[in-house]
Design a protein around this motif. Structure first.
Motif, mmCIF file in Angstrom:
data_model
loop_
_atom_site.group_PDB
_atom_site.id
_atom_site.type_symbol
_atom_site.label_atom_id
_atom_site.label_comp_id
_atom_site.label_asym_id
_atom_site.label_seq_id
_atom_site.Cartn_x
_atom_site.Cartn_y
_atom_site.Cartn_z
ATOM 1 N N LYS A 1 3.194 -9.906 11.166
ATOM 2 C CA LYS A 1 2.038 -10.731 10.795
ATOM 3 C C LYS A 1 1.352 -11.313 12.028
ATOM 4 C CE LYS A 1 4.367 -13.650 8.213
ATOM 5 N NZ LYS A 1 5.733 -13.088 8.275
ATOM 6 N N GLN B 1 3.547 -1.234 17.286
ATOM 7 C CA GLN B 1 2.249 -1.902 17.332
ATOM 8 C C GLN B 1 1.100 -0.970 16.964
ATOM 9 O OE1 GLN B 1 1.872 -4.941 17.327
ATOM 10 N NE2 GLN B 1 3.486 -5.951 18.490
ATOM 11 N N VAL C 1 -2.987 -12.472 5.735
ATOM 12 C CA VAL C 1 -2.034 -11.476 6.225
ATOM 13 C C VAL C 1 -0.611 -11.923 5.888
ATOM 14 C CG1 VAL C 1 -1.140 -10.251 8.251
ATOM 15 C CG2 VAL C 1 -3.581 -10.849 8.115
ATOM 16 N N THR D 1 -0.593 -8.691 14.018
ATOM 17 C CA THR D 1 -1.796 -8.270 13.298
ATOM 18 C C THR D 1 -2.880 -9.333 13.395
ATOM 19 O OG1 THR D 1 -0.471 -6.924 11.784
ATOM 20 C CG2 THR D 1 -2.667 -7.568 11.035
ATOM 21 N N CYS D 2 -2.511 -10.579 13.187
ATOM 22 C CA CYS D 2 -3.491 -11.671 13.290
ATOM 23 C C CYS D 2 -4.054 -11.763 14.707
ATOM 24 C CB CYS D 2 -2.845 -12.994 12.894
ATOM 25 S SG CYS D 2 -2.454 -13.154 11.141
ATOM 26 N N VAL E 1 1.835 -6.401 5.967
ATOM 27 C CA VAL E 1 2.158 -5.563 7.113
ATOM 28 C C VAL E 1 3.433 -4.768 6.874
ATOM 29 C CG1 VAL E 1 2.483 -5.530 9.611
ATOM 30 C CG2 VAL E 1 1.095 -7.340 8.571
ATOM 31 N N ASN F 1 0.555 -1.559 13.349
ATOM 32 C CA ASN F 1 -0.154 -2.829 13.181
ATOM 33 C C ASN F 1 -1.620 -2.694 13.555
ATOM 34 O OD1 ASN F 1 2.296 -3.972 12.460
ATOM 35 N ND2 ASN F 1 2.692 -4.851 14.475
ATOM 36 N N LEU G 1 -3.590 -0.907 10.912
ATOM 37 C CA LEU G 1 -3.915 -1.836 9.830
ATOM 38 C C LEU G 1 -5.093 -2.722 10.219
ATOM 39 C CD1 LEU G 1 -3.324 -3.334 7.158
ATOM 40 C CD2 LEU G 1 -1.616 -4.681 8.416
ATOM 41 N N VAL G 2 -5.094 -3.195 11.434
ATOM 42 C CA VAL G 2 -6.192 -4.042 11.920
ATOM 43 C C VAL G 2 -7.530 -3.329 11.790
ATOM 44 C CG1 VAL G 2 -7.197 -5.011 14.039
ATOM 45 C CG2 VAL G 2 -4.808 -5.493 13.446
#
Length: 421
Positions: free
Chosen positions: A54, A252, A48, A57-58, A161, A255, A258-259
């Motif tokens: 980042k 968020q 990522v 997301t992680c 991201v 994010n 994306l996750v």
């Protein structure tokens, strides 16, 4: 003769002095040590990158995989309070002993090759993940992407991201230059994602040139806010009725979208059901990302340290509710765009409490004050340390006021060390 130390603190002190440059962009040296150690992950690996987002997301990826019962390894940086935060399995930081054992293996394998602090940490994290036989690993890019140490490993899925201006002396001073560097983590024929709403042409071109399976926020996966819940759409269909992430901030949702796209891309190897996804979104935790501490006055901790992140922080402060006075506790690095950050927050901050961070790269408190005053702000107070600045803000703030500590990971870490409340 190889180095050894009885404590992790001793090792970290050694690593800080081992390589002549704290940041040395390039992969040849660290790849040689990787090969000498035989570090070849057999589990799915997600890398990522991005200017901001980042860590969130992680954290959400890790929470979802953990909720689904997988053993998940997570490598992030920088840390707030302890180095161990950077290397976690099942959301638990690695022990000093485990990290030192990996360091010793690197030391034995590197020979005459010099490594930077971050390169050492990256190899150690992968060694730990392999030893622990994780089911999936998530690794956050430290700086850029193309020449970052994390990029010595082949990502099964790579994600960018966001792309904005930061670290110009290493990555370039335009979004196009920075986008190319961040796209360097993409791989031919592998899923690649970008959640930036306006991806640079350089990122798109690089993905096309290498034949990556690029998916973009908007045309390929998207989300819609439905007031009390939200809906996701992607290649595998829709996911309605999703709870909002426990991490605060309207951004968020991008994010989290994306996750879910990443989870779907790896579904055949590490499947996460809808119930586990919802649980992961609800239970995710990440210190310092618009973290609001309970009680009065309201205390907000945010690692915002560039204009892109400062803009998001300004929006979050605006949407948090009414407070009579907002005090800022502010420290920042000298190589960051202090003027832009101060300008973006000027309308949200009533009183500034600024200090020099305890690191050589820090801007002086007077530099910060001058930049803030240049925006037209009138109430700026200068202190020797963040501890002093926070104590003054805490003393001045009433129960209907708010304190926002931001500007750097160091700023948030220094406040957290005080155990606010």
């Amino acid at each position: 003769m190889t180095f050894d130390a009885p404590t992790l603190a001793g090792w970290l002190s050694h690593l800080e002095q081992l390589h002549p440059s704290a940041i040395d962009m390039g992969l040849e040296r660290v790849a040689r040590v990787r090969d000498a150690m035989g570090l070849v992950p057999t589990f799915p690996l997600v890398i990522v990158g991005g200017t901001n987002g980042k860590g969130s997301t992680c954290a959400m990826l890790s929470a979802a995989y953990r909720a689904a019962g997988f053993k998940v390894g997570t490598y992030t940086s920088p840390h707030l309070l302890r180095y161990n935060e950077r290397v976690a399995i099942d959301l638990q930081p690695a022990s000093d002993e485990v990290i030192m054992a990996s360091f010793r293996r690197i030391e034995a394998a590197r020979g005459e090759v010099t490594l930077s602090y971050f390169e050492y940490g990256t190899l150690a994290a992968m060694q730990h993940f392999i030893d622990a036989a994780v089911d999936v690993a998530i690794m956050e890019v430290g700086l850029g992407g193309r020449l970052d140490a994390v990029n010595i490993f082949e990502a099964d899925v790579a994600a960018v991201v966001s792309v904005d201006i930061d670290h110009q002396s290493y990555l370039g001073d335009t979004r196009e230059a920075i986008g190319f560097e961040k796209a360097g983590i993409f791989r031919a024929g592998k899923p690649a994602f970008c959640a930036d709403p306006h991806p640079p042409a350089s990122l798109l071109a690089h993905a096309a040139a290498i034949g990556a399976d690029l998916q973009l926020l908007g045309p390929d996966f998207s989300y819609s806010n439905e007031t009390t819940q939200w809906r996701w759409r992607g290649r595998r269909g829709q996911k309605p009725g999703l709870p909002f992430p426990a991490l605060r901030g309207a951004y968020q949702l991008a994010n989290a979208s994306l996750v879910i796209a990443i989870l779907d891309a790896l579904h055949d190897r590490v499947p996460v059901g809808i119930g586990d996804l919802k649980r992961g979104l609800l239970e995710v935790e990440l210190a310092g990302r618009y973290q609001v501490l309970p009680g009065r006055p309201s205390i907000v901790l945010d690692v915002a340290h560039n204009p892109h992140a400062a803009s998001a922080l300004a929006n979050n402060l605006m949407n948090q509710g009414f407070f009579q006075t907002t005090h800022a506790v502010f420290g920042m690095m000298a190589d960051k765009d202090i003027a832009a950050v101060a300008g973006l927050l000027r309308e949200r901050i009533d009183v500034w409490h600024v200090a020099t961070l305890d690191t050589p790269r820090a801007a002086s408190a007077q530099q910060l004050a001058d930049a803030i005053l240049a925006t037209g702000a009138a109430r700026v107070h200068v202190y020797a340390t963040i501890s002093d600045a926070y104590a003054a803000a805490r003393s001045a703030a009433g129960e209907n006021d708010r304190i926002a500590a931001f500007g750097s990971f160091y700023t948030v870490a220094d406040v957290l060390k005080l155990k606010p409340r």
